[in-house]
Design an enzyme around this catalytic site. Structure first.
Site, mmCIF file in Angstrom:
data_model
loop_
_atom_site.group_PDB
_atom_site.id
_atom_site.type_symbol
_atom_site.label_atom_id
_atom_site.label_comp_id
_atom_site.label_asym_id
_atom_site.label_seq_id
_atom_site.Cartn_x
_atom_site.Cartn_y
_atom_site.Cartn_z
ATOM 1 N N GLU A 120 0.117 -1.146 5.640
ATOM 2 C CA GLU A 120 1.173 -0.743 6.569
ATOM 3 C C GLU A 120 1.107 0.751 6.863
ATOM 4 O OE1 GLU A 120 5.185 0.797 7.741
ATOM 5 O OE2 GLU A 120 3.944 1.311 6.016
ATOM 6 N N ASP A 128 0.839 -1.197 0.000
ATOM 7 C CA ASP A 128 0.000 0.000 0.000
ATOM 8 C C ASP A 128 0.876 1.250 0.000
ATOM 9 O OD1 ASP A 128 0.781 -0.550 2.753
ATOM 10 O OD2 ASP A 128 -0.636 1.002 3.363
#
Length: 407
Positions: free
Chosen positions: A172, A79
């Protein structure tokens, strides 16, 4: 496929996470890239390739020797930050960077005057954006480096290694990457996140972290008749924030210094909501900070009435150093690998968190190694092709050194 081609291809996927989402992953577009990664790992000949419904990908490069070698792992997140758009990233290469200003787009300049880190990469090939999106080197550079290292090891069977596990995860950037990580399924004795910054960075200390949500209940009365009756939550919000040390904020601290950080404030006369994060590398000082925060709440309530102010303080993660210190061989191997690859180690504390911190407390010692990106989370982000290749070299060397770990 070389490291440059692999990374630039990854940047074409928009994988921005969403801190306000309750789903896992937090955005469905992350799964599009996750499926692509799974297929790529299968094409590259890795074994045990799997992706669960939450987007966590696991795979194995099987050992090429019968020696008893510890199973180790490499982890990156796919991400990108909610802080800056990851849609329609236009990555391009500035070859043999000369140290001058880089025009990302007309009127958008990346200058070493503002970003002196650029001067550390004169003569290298830099991958930059067009100045309207982030690049995504955090952490697609890490993914590209891990995959490229596995490809290299498959092509060079003379380099002996044990089972190597790799994992890629979502979310994350919103602090949830390790929440659903299956450490038992991963099956490693230790691992490394490839999620650090510039060349040589090695991190095994991070903040102890907590979030704090403050609610202030006011009483709204016509201001012409408010004496002795009104409790103005706007004013109390300012008063509460002023109780916290002004010299202990992110903009006034560095290195091992902790802080209180006001993330947001929504106020009216009747109600105010303040969101904070509390950080410190030292566990005792961290606990003292939380206790002081609670004391400020009590002090305000003594003055304005019981339950005028309430606070919910929740621990988020802890300093991985507590879990790495008993396993310093994990660090020694990296330092040796860097030395053998001609990389000068830059060991420093993380002024933030990492999936590795949470994984270390789940029983998987997991320090953080450089991925090469600079100026994360913004349109001036860049990564050096040569630094990415050095990361590939360090990963492969770690695998090679670990093969002799039990000798």
């Amino acid at each position: 496929m070389n490291i440059t081609e692999r990374f630039i291809r990854y940047t074409q996927f928009d994988t921005q996470s969403d801190e306000n989402s309750e789903t896992v992953p937090s955005t469905s577009k992350q799964l599009i890239f996750a499926r692509y990664l799974k297929e790529e790992l299968e094409r590259e000949g890795l074994s045990d390739v799997e992706m669960n419904e939450k987007g966590y990908i696991y795979a194995t490069l099987k050992a090429n020797t019968k020696k008893n070698i510890p199973t180790i792992g490499f982890i990156s997140h796919y991400d990108t930050s909610p802080d800056c758009s990851g849609t329609d990233v236009k990555a391009r290469i500035v070859e043999n960077y000369d140290g001058a200003d880089i025009e990302l787009s007309p009127g958008i300049i990346s200058s070493p005057t503002k970003f002196p880190e650029l001067k550390n990469h004169i003569g290298e090939d830099l991958i930059v954006t067009d100045g309207t999106t982030l690049l995504g080197a955090d952490d697609k550079a890490g993914i590209a480096e891990i995959v490229q290292a596995m490809y290299y090891l498959r092509q060079h069977d003379e380099i002996k290694h044990g089972d190597i596990r790799i994992a890629f995860n979502p979310d994350e950037e919103i602090g949830k990457g390790a929440h659903h990580f299956d450490v038992d399924r991963f099956g490693c004795e230790w691992a490394y996140t490839i999620d650090g910054g510039d060349l040589g960075e090695l991190e095994f200390e991070n903040f102890n972290a907590a979030s704090a949500k403050v609610l202030i209940k006011g009483i709204s009365v016509h201001p012409g008749y408010a004496k002795g009756k009104m409790i103005n939550a706007n004013r109390l919000a300012c008063e509460f924030n002023n109780l916290l040390p002004a010299h202990e904020t992110p903009e006034t601290t560095e290195a091992y210094e902790g802080f209180y950080h006001l993330l947001s404030m929504q106020t009216s006369t009747e109600e105010a909501r303040l969101n904070y994060i509390i950080r410190d590398h030292d566990r005792d000082k961290f606990e003292t900070r939380k206790a002081f925060f609670d004391k400020c709440v009590q002090q305000m309530n003594e003055q304005y009435g019981h339950s005028t102010i309430t606070a919910q303080v929740h621990d988020q993660y802890y300093n991985m150093k507590e879990k790495i210190d008993p396993n310093m061989h994990v660090i020694d191997i990296v330092l040796r690998a860097m030395q053998m690859c001609g990389v000068a180690p830059k060991v420093k504390p993380i002024r933030g968190g990492t999936d590795g911190a949470q994984l270390s407390y789940k029983g998987l010692p997991c320090p953080n190694i450089f991925a090469g990106g600079v100026n994360f989370h913004g349109p001036y982000e860049f990564v050096s092709v040569q630094v990415m290749q050095k990361a590939v070299d360090v990963i492969t060397k770690i695998c090679e050194i670990t093969a002799d770990y039990n000798d």
